[in-house]
Write a protein that holds these residues in place. Structure first.
Motif, PDB file in Angstrom:
ATOM      1  N   LEU A 326      38.737  18.901  21.852  1.00  0.00           N
ATOM      2  CA  LEU A 326      39.078  18.967  20.448  1.00  0.00           C
ATOM      3  C   LEU A 326      39.805  17.653  20.215  1.00  0.00           C
ATOM      4  O   LEU A 326      40.142  17.346  19.128  1.00  0.00           O
ATOM      5  CB  LEU A 326      39.913  20.184  19.875  1.00  0.00           C
ATOM      6  CG  LEU A 326      39.134  21.494  20.111  1.00  0.00           C
ATOM      7  CD1 LEU A 326      40.102  22.467  19.582  1.00  0.00           C
ATOM      8  CD2 LEU A 326      37.913  21.476  19.233  1.00  0.00           C
ATOM      9  N   MET A 327      40.087  16.825  21.129  1.00  0.00           N
ATOM     10  CA  MET A 327      40.692  15.184  20.713  1.00  0.00           C
ATOM     11  C   MET A 327      39.645  14.560  20.002  1.00  0.00           C
ATOM     12  O   MET A 327      38.496  14.705  20.035  1.00  0.00           O
ATOM     13  CB  MET A 327      40.978  14.931  21.851  1.00  0.00           C
ATOM     14  CG  MET A 327      42.157  15.470  22.568  1.00  0.00           C
ATOM     15  SD  MET A 327      42.912  14.243  24.038  1.00  0.00           S
ATOM     16  CE  MET A 327      41.370  14.280  25.091  1.00  0.00           C
ATOM     17  N   LYS A 328      40.283  13.583  19.077  1.00  0.00           N
ATOM     18  CA  LYS A 328      39.326  12.681  18.044  1.00  0.00           C
ATOM     19  C   LYS A 328      39.872  11.252  18.372  1.00  0.00           C
ATOM     20  O   LYS A 328      41.088  11.160  18.752  1.00  0.00           O
ATOM     21  CB  LYS A 328      39.313  13.241  16.820  1.00  0.00           C
ATOM     22  CG  LYS A 328      38.747  14.744  16.518  1.00  0.00           C
ATOM     23  CD  LYS A 328      37.277  14.741  17.090  1.00  0.00           C
ATOM     24  CE  LYS A 328      36.582  16.132  16.591  1.00  0.00           C
ATOM     25  NZ  LYS A 328      35.180  16.048  16.905  1.00  0.00           N
ATOM     26  N   LYS A 329      39.081  10.456  17.752  1.00  0.00           N
ATOM     27  CA  LYS A 329      39.367   9.024  17.573  1.00  0.00           C
ATOM     28  C   LYS A 329      40.360   8.438  16.498  1.00  0.00           C
ATOM     29  O   LYS A 329      40.627   7.489  16.463  1.00  0.00           O
ATOM     30  CB  LYS A 329      38.343   8.170  18.025  1.00  0.00           C
ATOM     31  CG  LYS A 329      37.837   8.306  19.533  1.00  0.00           C
ATOM     32  CD  LYS A 329      36.605   7.500  19.574  1.00  0.00           C
ATOM     33  CE  LYS A 329      36.234   7.641  20.965  1.00  0.00           C
ATOM     34  NZ  LYS A 329      34.917   6.589  21.336  1.00  0.00           N
ATOM     35  N   LYS A 330      40.060   9.300  15.386  1.00  0.00           N
ATOM     36  CA  LYS A 330      40.594   8.646  14.047  1.00  0.00           C
ATOM     37  C   LYS A 330      41.413   9.770  13.627  1.00  0.00           C
ATOM     38  O   LYS A 330      41.333  11.176  13.321  1.00  0.00           O
ATOM     39  CB  LYS A 330      39.572   8.150  13.401  1.00  0.00           C
ATOM     40  CG  LYS A 330      38.728   7.204  13.637  1.00  0.00           C
ATOM     41  CD  LYS A 330      37.604   6.922  12.742  1.00  0.00           C
ATOM     42  CE  LYS A 330      36.787   5.602  13.324  1.00  0.00           C
ATOM     43  NZ  LYS A 330      35.724   5.268  12.309  1.00  0.00           N
ATOM     44  N   TYR A 331      42.727   9.358  12.936  1.00  0.00           N
ATOM     45  CA  TYR A 331      43.580  10.139  12.271  1.00  0.00           C
ATOM     46  C   TYR A 331      44.264   9.369  11.254  1.00  0.00           C
ATOM     47  O   TYR A 331      44.286   8.171  10.884  1.00  0.00           O
ATOM     48  CB  TYR A 331      44.822  10.737  13.218  1.00  0.00           C
ATOM     49  CG  TYR A 331      44.288  11.622  14.550  1.00  0.00           C
ATOM     50  CD1 TYR A 331      44.317  12.851  14.254  1.00  0.00           C
ATOM     51  CD2 TYR A 331      43.731  10.809  15.649  1.00  0.00           C
ATOM     52  CE1 TYR A 331      43.639  13.600  15.393  1.00  0.00           C
ATOM     53  CE2 TYR A 331      43.203  11.904  16.744  1.00  0.00           C
ATOM     54  CZ  TYR A 331      43.255  13.237  16.459  1.00  0.00           C
ATOM     55  OH  TYR A 331      42.924  13.896  17.330  1.00  0.00           O
ATOM     56  N   VAL A 332      44.977  10.183  10.215  1.00  0.00           N
ATOM     57  CA  VAL A 332      45.509   9.626   8.787  1.00  0.00           C
ATOM     58  C   VAL A 332      46.665  10.253   8.711  1.00  0.00           C
ATOM     59  O   VAL A 332      46.783  11.619   8.491  1.00  0.00           O
ATOM     60  CB  VAL A 332      44.602   9.232   7.867  1.00  0.00           C
ATOM     61  CG1 VAL A 332      43.964  10.653   7.467  1.00  0.00           C
ATOM     62  CG2 VAL A 332      45.009   8.666   6.553  1.00  0.00           C
ATOM     63  N   VAL A 333      47.849   9.950   8.264  1.00  0.00           N
ATOM     64  CA  VAL A 333      48.969  10.833   7.857  1.00  0.00           C
ATOM     65  C   VAL A 333      48.874  11.100   6.336  1.00  0.00           C
ATOM     66  O   VAL A 333      48.775  10.096   5.568  1.00  0.00           O
ATOM     67  CB  VAL A 333      50.240  10.022   8.412  1.00  0.00           C
ATOM     68  CG1 VAL A 333      50.386  10.306   9.885  1.00  0.00           C
ATOM     69  CG2 VAL A 333      50.439   8.673   7.646  1.00  0.00           C
ATOM     70  N   PRO A 334      49.211  12.299   5.883  1.00  0.00           N
ATOM     71  CA  PRO A 334      49.196  12.282   4.354  1.00  0.00           C
ATOM     72  C   PRO A 334      50.424  11.936   3.658  1.00  0.00           C
ATOM     73  O   PRO A 334      50.364  11.706   2.665  1.00  0.00           O
ATOM     74  CB  PRO A 334      48.989  14.109   4.525  1.00  0.00           C
ATOM     75  CG  PRO A 334      49.709  14.499   5.627  1.00  0.00           C
ATOM     76  CD  PRO A 334      49.535  13.325   6.814  1.00  0.00           C
ATOM     77  N   VAL A 335      51.534  12.052   4.354  1.00  0.00           N
ATOM     78  CA  VAL A 335      52.852  11.745   3.698  1.00  0.00           C
ATOM     79  C   VAL A 335      53.719  10.860   4.621  1.00  0.00           C
ATOM     80  O   VAL A 335      53.146  10.598   5.525  1.00  0.00           O
ATOM     81  CB  VAL A 335      53.659  12.893   3.142  1.00  0.00           C
ATOM     82  CG1 VAL A 335      52.950  13.979   2.363  1.00  0.00           C
ATOM     83  CG2 VAL A 335      53.946  13.760   4.722  1.00  0.00           C
ATOM     84  N   ALA A 336      54.644  10.168   3.983  1.00  0.00           N
ATOM     85  CA  ALA A 336      55.522   9.630   4.654  1.00  0.00           C
ATOM     86  C   ALA A 336      56.199  10.274   6.073  1.00  0.00           C
ATOM     87  O   ALA A 336      56.393  11.335   5.863  1.00  0.00           O
ATOM     88  CB  ALA A 336      56.884   9.149   3.931  1.00  0.00           C
ATOM     89  N   SER A 337      56.259   9.582   7.090  1.00  0.00           N
ATOM     90  CA  SER A 337      56.122  10.312   8.369  1.00  0.00           C
ATOM     91  C   SER A 337      57.540   9.657   9.073  1.00  0.00           C
ATOM     92  O   SER A 337      57.556   8.411   9.222  1.00  0.00           O
ATOM     93  CB  SER A 337      55.132  10.530   9.197  1.00  0.00           C
ATOM     94  OG  SER A 337      54.054  11.017   8.534  1.00  0.00           O
TER      95      SER A 337
END
Length: 420
Positions: A326-337
């Motif tokens: 289930l691993m992927k290559k692209k991610y994005v954070v929705p809020v300040a982290s």
């Protein structure tokens, strides 16, 4: 290696079919077309040195998803019951709907916070990520509830609980299902759930549990003492190989008795053992301390397993380990982290991009020691909302919000990503 050859067949039949995908040396493949709600068997061989072919691998099996409108490339469900959620886009011109009604249009890295209700369905014409806040108060009272993509649906799960009864499992049935939560041979909770509806199962026992369902479901667990939301985590299907980051420690569980497991830390330290389905095995992390600064961890077993990290030092939270498929290559954070961390089976790099596609940083997936199978890891500290992460190899990802606006401050959780 010149090519991977993939064969498949319906379980119970004798004839192997060849999946025609041309010459391909990529170590994963999407086999199409297949029939819904059907169990298939798969095997792989290697073509090498131009004319040679290896023996066939062991036979693996998997069941295809139901023929349901809930299954879509960019759909996710609010199984955890977040009341305030944030959706963020990977690409420009992303049209987002909530329960079939237009919600917003976003450009890459742009986020939108909205009011949400349990079992809401979010969809988009391009990849998105969604998570949100449930509860209020201090760090050990509220939860950061990641929405569940339908790739996390299944019929067989395992997980464990360690504190703060009662325990609650939110369950949504994609098809008609009878669901049991078992501790060994004891059923601690059960329900018959009609297709496309949900319910809450409640019990007050600690330990390891198995979820067995006659139909495909999505599930989310949390502890709920005094109305708090502690150790919130989506329940991912059990698998033969999982990856993650322990953050001080992780707990390993299994679907069946007599499960033999082998693991590797990112520093090449190996571990192994055997566990029963009622066992709770705690494995300490290795590294520089909490906040996902430990090295990554890769665990395989001869029977299906699951695991979760409990918890870093600034809240009550839990991050499940992920089946490696289930691993992927692209991610994005929705809020300040506060941080974002990654684990992978392969070496590679991860570009950190802002909304203008400027490369803010390039992270390198690293490991140490001599073991060639040890997993890799990368970590970034404070991260701006909407930053995107593009890896050269498939990775697991976790993030911790630093705000309660559309997320839960100091409450890390697993991320789902995309390859588009």
């Amino acid at each position: 290696i010149d090519d991977y050859v993939v064969n498949y067949r319906v379980k119970g039949t004798s004839t192997w079919l060849n999946f025609v995908d041309g010459v391909n040396t990529v170590k994963n493949s999407t086999v199409t077309p297949l029939t819904a709600s059907t169990t298939y068997e798969f095997r792989v061989a290697v073509k090498y040195d131009t004319t040679e072919q290896s023996a066939w691998s062991n036979v693996a099996e998997g069941e295809t998803q139901p023929d349901s409108p809930l299954f879509g490339a960019n759909k996710a469900m609010n199984v955890g019951g977040a009341t305030s959620s944030t959706v963020v886009a990977h690409q420009d011109g992303t049209n987002v709907t909530l329960n079939g009604v237009a919600l917003t249009t976003l450009n890459k890295g742009q986020a939108h916070t909205f009011t949400s209700t349990i079992f809401d369905v979010i969809d988009a014409d391009k990849p998105i990520f969604t998570a949100g806040l449930r509860g209020s108060g201090g760090d050990t009272s509220k939860g950061n509830m990641v929405w569940s993509p339908t790739s996390w649906a299944g019929k067989s799960f395992s997980f464990n609980t360690i504190r703060y009864n009662p325990q609650k499992l939110e369950v949504f049935a994609i098809e008609n299902a009878y669901v049991e939560i078992k501790q060994g041979g004891t059923v601690v909770a059960s329900a018959t759930i009609s297709a496309e509806s949900g319910t809450t199962l409640t019990w007050s026992v600690y330990g390891s549990f198995q979820v067995v369902s006659t139909g495909a479901i999505l599930a989310f667990h949390y502890s709920n003492a005094s109305g708090a939301y502690v150790d919130p985590k989506p329940i991912l299907p059990s698998a033969y190989e999982i990856i993650g980051i322990p953050s001080r420690s992780m707990r390993l569980t299994s679907d069946l008795d007599g499960t033999n497991y082998n693991g590797l830390h990112g520093d090449s330290t190996a571990f192994s053992g055997s566990l029963a389905k009622t066992s709770v095995v705690s494995i300490n992390g290795r590294g520089t301390g909490s906040y996902y600064q430990e090295v990554s961890m890769l665990i395989s077993a001869d029977k299906k397993i699951s695991g979760a990290a409990f918890a870093d030092a600034n809240g009550g939270c839990a991050t499940p380990f992920m089946p490696t498929n289930l691993m992927k290559k692209k991610y994005v954070v929705p809020v300040a982290s506060t941080y974002v961390a990654f684990a992978s089976k392969q070496a590679g790099t991860i570009q950190v991009l802002d909304s203008s596609d400027t490369v803010i940083q390039t992270l390198t997936l690293v490991r140490s020691g001599a073991n060639a199978n040890a997993p890799y890891k990368a970590r970034r500290g404070a991260t701006t909302a909407g930053y995107r992460f593009v890896a050269t190899v498939a990775v697991f990802a976790v993030y911790e919000p630093s705000t309660d606006a559309g997320g839960a401050d100091n409450d890390e959780t697993i991320m789902y990503g995309t390859d588009e």
